[in-house]
Scaffold this motif. Structure first.
Motif, short mmCIF file in Angstrom:
data_model
loop_
_atom_site.label_atom_id
_atom_site.label_comp_id
_atom_site.label_asym_id
_atom_site.label_seq_id
_atom_site.Cartn_x
_atom_site.Cartn_y
_atom_site.Cartn_z
N TYR A 3 0.84 -1.18 0.00
CA TYR A 3 0.00 0.00 0.00
C TYR A 3 0.88 1.23 0.00
O TYR A 3 2.07 1.17 0.26
CB TYR A 3 -0.97 0.01 1.17
CG TYR A 3 -0.33 0.02 2.54
CD1 TYR A 3 -0.05 -1.17 3.20
CD2 TYR A 3 -0.02 1.21 3.17
CE1 TYR A 3 0.54 -1.16 4.46
CE2 TYR A 3 0.57 1.23 4.42
CZ TYR A 3 0.84 0.04 5.06
OH TYR A 3 1.42 0.04 6.29
N ARG A 31 -0.36 4.54 -10.01
CA ARG A 31 -0.54 3.52 -8.97
C ARG A 31 -2.01 3.32 -8.65
O ARG A 31 -2.40 3.18 -7.50
CB ARG A 31 0.22 3.94 -7.71
CG ARG A 31 1.72 3.95 -7.94
CD ARG A 31 2.45 4.46 -6.71
NE ARG A 31 3.87 4.35 -6.84
CZ ARG A 31 4.63 5.19 -7.52
NH1 ARG A 31 4.12 6.19 -8.16
NH2 ARG A 31 5.95 5.02 -7.55
N ASP A 32 -2.84 3.29 -9.68
CA ASP A 32 -4.29 3.26 -9.49
C ASP A 32 -4.82 1.98 -8.87
O ASP A 32 -5.91 1.96 -8.33
CB ASP A 32 -5.02 3.58 -10.79
CG ASP A 32 -4.77 2.56 -11.88
OD1 ASP A 32 -3.83 1.76 -11.74
OD2 ASP A 32 -5.51 2.58 -12.88
N SER A 33 -4.06 0.90 -8.90
CA SER A 33 -4.57 -0.35 -8.32
C SER A 33 -4.02 -0.61 -6.91
O SER A 33 -4.35 -1.61 -6.30
CB SER A 33 -4.24 -1.52 -9.23
OG SER A 33 -2.83 -1.66 -9.33
N ASN A 106 -8.11 6.15 -1.37
CA ASN A 106 -8.77 5.72 -2.61
C ASN A 106 -9.66 4.50 -2.32
O ASN A 106 -9.68 3.96 -1.20
CB ASN A 106 -7.76 5.46 -3.73
CG ASN A 106 -6.83 4.30 -3.47
OD1 ASN A 106 -6.94 3.58 -2.47
ND2 ASN A 106 -5.89 4.10 -4.36
N GLN A 108 -9.43 1.40 -3.27
CA GLN A 108 -8.71 0.18 -2.92
C GLN A 108 -8.36 0.17 -1.43
O GLN A 108 -8.42 -0.87 -0.78
CB GLN A 108 -7.44 0.03 -3.77
CG GLN A 108 -7.70 -0.24 -5.23
CD GLN A 108 -8.07 1.03 -6.02
OE1 GLN A 108 -8.01 2.13 -5.51
NE2 GLN A 108 -8.48 0.84 -7.26
#
Length: 169
Positions: A3, A31-33, A106, A108
């Motif tokens: 993370y 780093r969207d995921s 975010n 996630q």
């Protein structure tokens, strides 16, 4: 689990914060995921309710910040009292209070650590309140049911138990 946590101390002047907002957009894009949470002093508010005292606030000063939050897919984590995190510490008639410090995450992050909480602690020796962040990973609540296997019913000891249970009722 991987993370990303970013800690922020944003500049006081609006035009000096622009490079920080650009960096946020870059992080969100590359780093969207990855679960991402950002915490700190952003030196800007997102709503007129986040300021008390002084002159009326011009929300134009906040538009770049609000647009960045939305473009990055960040959600404010909220807080437990007190309401404001900063004060100019002037006399009571001239005091200004703002919520300049916050934590955002975010989707996630929220999926993996939905119990993340922020508490504004009392300020001691500073014009800002420290933030206490408590994180808990999601506890898998999947219930594992007992599965009865018929292969045991052929065993004599099982038959004996079944008979005893059946006769006691």
């Amino acid at each position: 689990m991987t993370y990303l946590k970013t800690f922020v101390y944003a500049k006081c002047k609006e035009y000096l914060r622009k490079p920080l907002w650009d960096r946020f957009l870059y992080l969100a894009d590359t780093r969207d995921s990855i679960p991402w949470c950002t915490v700190g002093d952003f030196n800007v508010i997102t709503d007129t309710d986040e300021k008390m005292g002084g002159n009326p606030y011009n929300m134009r000063k906040s538009m770049d910040f609000i647009a960045t939050i939305e473009a990055c897919g960040l959600t404010d984590l909220g807080f437990n009292r007190p309401r404001f995190t900063w004060s100019n510490q002037r006399g009571i008639n001239f005091r200004i209070w703002k919520r300049l410090d916050r934590a955002m995450a975010n989707d996630q992050w929220l999926q993996n650590m939905p119990q993340t909480t922020i508490t504004h602690l009392s300020s001691v020796g500073s014009d800002h309140c420290p933030l206490l962040m408590e994180m808990n990973t999601r506890v898998d609540t999947h219930i594992k049911y007992f599965r009865f296997l018929n292969c045991w019913t052929d065993q004599p000891s099982f038959e004996e138990i079944r008979i005893r249970v059946g006769t006691s009722s």
